[in-house]
Design an enzyme around this catalytic site. Structure first.
Site, PDB file in Angstrom:
ATOM      1  N   SER A  85       9.830  -6.789  -0.578  1.00  0.00           N
ATOM      2  CA  SER A  85      11.258  -7.077  -0.305  1.00  0.00           C
ATOM      3  C   SER A  85      11.687  -6.484   1.036  1.00  0.00           C
ATOM      4  O   SER A  85      12.484  -5.554   1.079  1.00  0.00           O
ATOM      5  CB  SER A  85      12.148  -6.597  -1.458  1.00  0.00           C
ATOM      6  OG  SER A  85      11.764  -5.357  -2.005  1.00  0.00           O
ATOM      7  N   GLY A 136       0.797  -1.229   0.000  1.00  0.00           N
ATOM      8  CA  GLY A 136       0.000   0.000   0.000  1.00  0.00           C
ATOM      9  C   GLY A 136       0.826   1.273   0.000  1.00  0.00           C
ATOM     10  O   GLY A 136       0.266   2.376   0.022  1.00  0.00           O
TER      11      GLY A 136
HETATM   12  N1  LIG Z   1       1.951 -11.809   4.652  1.00  0.00           N
HETATM   13  C1  LIG Z   1       2.061 -10.905   3.680  1.00  0.00           C
HETATM   14  N2  LIG Z   1       2.968  -9.911   3.776  1.00  0.00           N
HETATM   15  C2  LIG Z   1       3.075  -9.004   2.773  1.00  0.00           C
HETATM   16  N3  LIG Z   1       2.304  -9.016   1.647  1.00  0.00           N
HETATM   17  C3  LIG Z   1       1.403 -10.001   1.506  1.00  0.00           C
HETATM   18  C4  LIG Z   1       1.228 -10.981   2.523  1.00  0.00           C
HETATM   19  N4  LIG Z   1       0.245 -11.824   2.124  1.00  0.00           N
HETATM   20  C5  LIG Z   1      -0.190 -11.406   0.926  1.00  0.00           C
HETATM   21  N5  LIG Z   1       0.494 -10.318   0.547  1.00  0.00           N
HETATM   22  C6  LIG Z   1       0.317  -9.692  -0.779  1.00  0.00           C
HETATM   23  O1  LIG Z   1       1.469 -10.068  -1.515  1.00  0.00           O
HETATM   24  C7  LIG Z   1       2.143  -8.920  -1.997  1.00  0.00           C
HETATM   25  C8  LIG Z   1       3.619  -8.951  -1.590  1.00  0.00           C
HETATM   26  O2  LIG Z   1       4.292  -9.843  -2.382  1.00  0.00           O
HETATM   27  P1  LIG Z   1       5.848  -9.637  -2.619  1.00  0.00           P
HETATM   28  O3  LIG Z   1       6.268 -10.702  -3.569  1.00  0.00           O
HETATM   29  O4  LIG Z   1       6.111  -8.239  -3.012  1.00  0.00           O
HETATM   30  O5  LIG Z   1       6.439  -9.923  -1.152  1.00  0.00           O
HETATM   31  S1  LIG Z   1       7.954 -10.151  -0.738  1.00  0.00           S
HETATM   32  O6  LIG Z   1       8.770  -9.175  -1.459  1.00  0.00           O
HETATM   33  O7  LIG Z   1       8.333 -11.519  -1.086  1.00  0.00           O
HETATM   34  O8  LIG Z   1       7.998  -9.946   0.721  1.00  0.00           O
HETATM   35  C9  LIG Z   1       1.513  -7.703  -1.388  1.00  0.00           C
HETATM   36  O9  LIG Z   1       1.355  -6.852  -2.500  1.00  0.00           O
HETATM   37  P2  LIG Z   1       1.535  -5.267  -2.449  1.00  0.00           P
HETATM   38  O10 LIG Z   1       0.354  -4.796  -1.657  1.00  0.00           O
HETATM   39  O11 LIG Z   1       1.475  -4.872  -3.886  1.00  0.00           O
HETATM   40  O12 LIG Z   1       2.850  -4.936  -1.822  1.00  0.00           O
HETATM   41  C10 LIG Z   1       0.196  -8.208  -0.824  1.00  0.00           C
HETATM   42  O13 LIG Z   1      -0.846  -7.951  -1.742  1.00  0.00           O
HETATM   43  N1  LIG Z   2       1.409   9.908  -4.578  1.00  0.00           N
HETATM   44  C1  LIG Z   2       1.000   8.621  -4.630  1.00  0.00           C
HETATM   45  N2  LIG Z   2       1.789   7.698  -5.200  1.00  0.00           N
HETATM   46  C2  LIG Z   2       1.392   6.387  -5.236  1.00  0.00           C
HETATM   47  N3  LIG Z   2       0.210   5.934  -4.747  1.00  0.00           N
HETATM   48  C3  LIG Z   2      -0.620   6.832  -4.176  1.00  0.00           C
HETATM   49  C4  LIG Z   2      -0.267   8.202  -4.089  1.00  0.00           C
HETATM   50  N4  LIG Z   2      -1.260   8.868  -3.465  1.00  0.00           N
HETATM   51  C5  LIG Z   2      -2.204   7.942  -3.196  1.00  0.00           C
HETATM   52  N5  LIG Z   2      -1.847   6.709  -3.622  1.00  0.00           N
HETATM   53  C6  LIG Z   2      -2.681   5.498  -3.496  1.00  0.00           C
HETATM   54  O1  LIG Z   2      -2.031   4.566  -2.645  1.00  0.00           O
HETATM   55  C7  LIG Z   2      -2.355   3.233  -3.052  1.00  0.00           C
HETATM   56  C8  LIG Z   2      -1.067   2.476  -3.306  1.00  0.00           C
HETATM   57  O2  LIG Z   2      -1.383   1.158  -3.694  1.00  0.00           O
HETATM   58  P1  LIG Z   2      -0.383   0.267  -4.529  1.00  0.00           P
HETATM   59  O3  LIG Z   2       0.245   1.052  -5.634  1.00  0.00           O
HETATM   60  O4  LIG Z   2      -1.081  -0.990  -4.874  1.00  0.00           O
HETATM   61  O5  LIG Z   2       0.767   0.006  -3.422  1.00  0.00           O
HETATM   62  P2  LIG Z   2       1.791  -1.214  -3.338  1.00  0.00           P
HETATM   63  O6  LIG Z   2       2.085  -1.664  -4.731  1.00  0.00           O
HETATM   64  O7  LIG Z   2       3.007  -0.617  -2.665  1.00  0.00           O
HETATM   65  O8  LIG Z   2       1.127  -2.249  -2.508  1.00  0.00           O
HETATM   66  C9  LIG Z   2      -3.204   3.336  -4.310  1.00  0.00           C
HETATM   67  O9  LIG Z   2      -4.551   3.222  -3.940  1.00  0.00           O
HETATM   68  C10 LIG Z   2      -2.873   4.758  -4.815  1.00  0.00           C
HETATM   69  O10 LIG Z   2      -3.927   5.317  -5.539  1.00  0.00           O
END
Ligand SMILES: Nc1ncnc2c1ncn2[C@@H]1O[C@H](COP(=O)(O)OS(=O)(=O)O)[C@@H](OP(=O)(O)O)[C@H]1O
Ligand SMILES: Nc1ncnc2c1ncn2[C@@H]1O[C@H](COP(=O)(O)OP(=O)(O)O)[C@@H](O)[C@H]1O
Length: 206
Positions: free
Chosen positions: A110, A39
């Site tokens: 990561s 997020g």
């Molecule tokens: N336990 C736990 N911790 C963190 N994230 C979780 C977990 N379970 C599911 N997810 C979802 O998987 C996405 C992270 O995957 P990654 O491959 O980036 O993780 S890692 O780099 O191997 O730690 C992460 O995506 P992003 O929200 O886009 O970061 C989550 O949607």
């Molecule tokens: N300046 C910004 N840059 C990136 N995301 C933003 C920003 N402001 C608000 N957001 C919101 O934050 C959230 C980030 O989600 P996402 O890109 O899926 O994060 P991640 O890939 O790190 O899990 C989205 O809902 C996006 O619209």
């Protein structure tokens, strides 16, 4: 290091130099590694940057956590060991993409510095341009955004080992760029990244 193949492998080099490839593609390429809490904005920033690069006639590709875990890494979970293997595999794929001349945008939580450092060393050892970008927000901001509802599930105990809640996130000590997405609007983030890519020789100056 275990390389597999029982010691019976020989690297088969090509006959196109990095310079010849760069001349053919009009860019050197490289890997941009986005790390940060779920997020924080890694995917949002990478998607916007990819779009901006392609609009400028540059060649880019994305590797993204959820997407890669649906295929290449579908056998891995979220233990520290599985995350290490996830990042190792993705690091290798990113390097291959970058060596092929693409700007590879890799967005993964990561959370462990050691895993990230290995990917950086892999690239640097091969002379492939590399930049680490910390996509940074306070946990409270990531949790308030909660784009996939995962923090809510983690707080409810429906997900165990969720980064930032009951699993660690080791902040990068010396990233090439830190993007605070709660205070940096997306277009500004993209501009700063394009400047970074240009500075690192991944793409030519406009
Ligand atoms: N336990 C736990 N911790 C963190 N994230 C979780 C977990 N379970 C599911 N997810 C979802 O998987 C996405 C992270 O995957 P990654 O491959 O980036 O993780 S890692 O780099 O191997 O730690 C992460 O995506 P992003 O929200 O886009 O970061 C989550 O949607
Ligand atoms: N300046 C910004 N840059 C990136 N995301 C933003 C920003 N402001 C608000 N957001 C919101 O934050 C959230 C980030 O989600 P996402 O890109 O899926 O994060 P991640 O890939 O790190 O899990 C989205 O809902 C996006 O619209």
């Amino acid at each position: 290091m275990e390389t597999g193949g029982g010691g019976n492998l020989t690297f088969h080099a090509g006959e196109v130099t990095a310079q010849e490839r760069a001349a053919s593609l009009g860019q050197r390429g490289g890997t941009v590694w986005f790390t940060g809490l779920s997020g924080s904005g890694k995917s949002t920033v990478a998607v916007a940057l990819e779009k901006a690069l392609v609009a400028r006639g540059r060649h880019a590709a994305r590797l993204d956590g959820d997407n890669v875990r649906m295929g290449l890494c579908s056998n891995l979970g979220f233990s520290a060991e599985d995350r290490a293997e996830n990042i190792r595999r993705i690091g290798e794929v990113a390097k291959l993409q970058a060596e092929a001349g693409l700007v590879c945008l890799a967005s993964f939580v990561s959370p462990y510095a050691r895993d990230r450092d290995r990917v950086a060393a892999l690239h640097r050892g091969a002379g492939v341009p590399y930049a680490e970008v910390h996509v940074a927000v306070p946990l409270s901001v990531a949790e308030a955004r909660d784009p996939k509802g995962l923090y809510k599930k983690a707080r409810a105990g429906e997900i165990q080992g969720f980064t930032g809640i009951d699993d660690p996130y080791e902040e990068p000590r010396n990233p090439d760029l830190r993007l605070d997405t709660d205070t940096t609007p997306l277009p500004e983030a993209v501009e700063r990244l394009i400047a970074l890519l240009t500075d690192r020789g991944m793409i030519p100056a406009a």
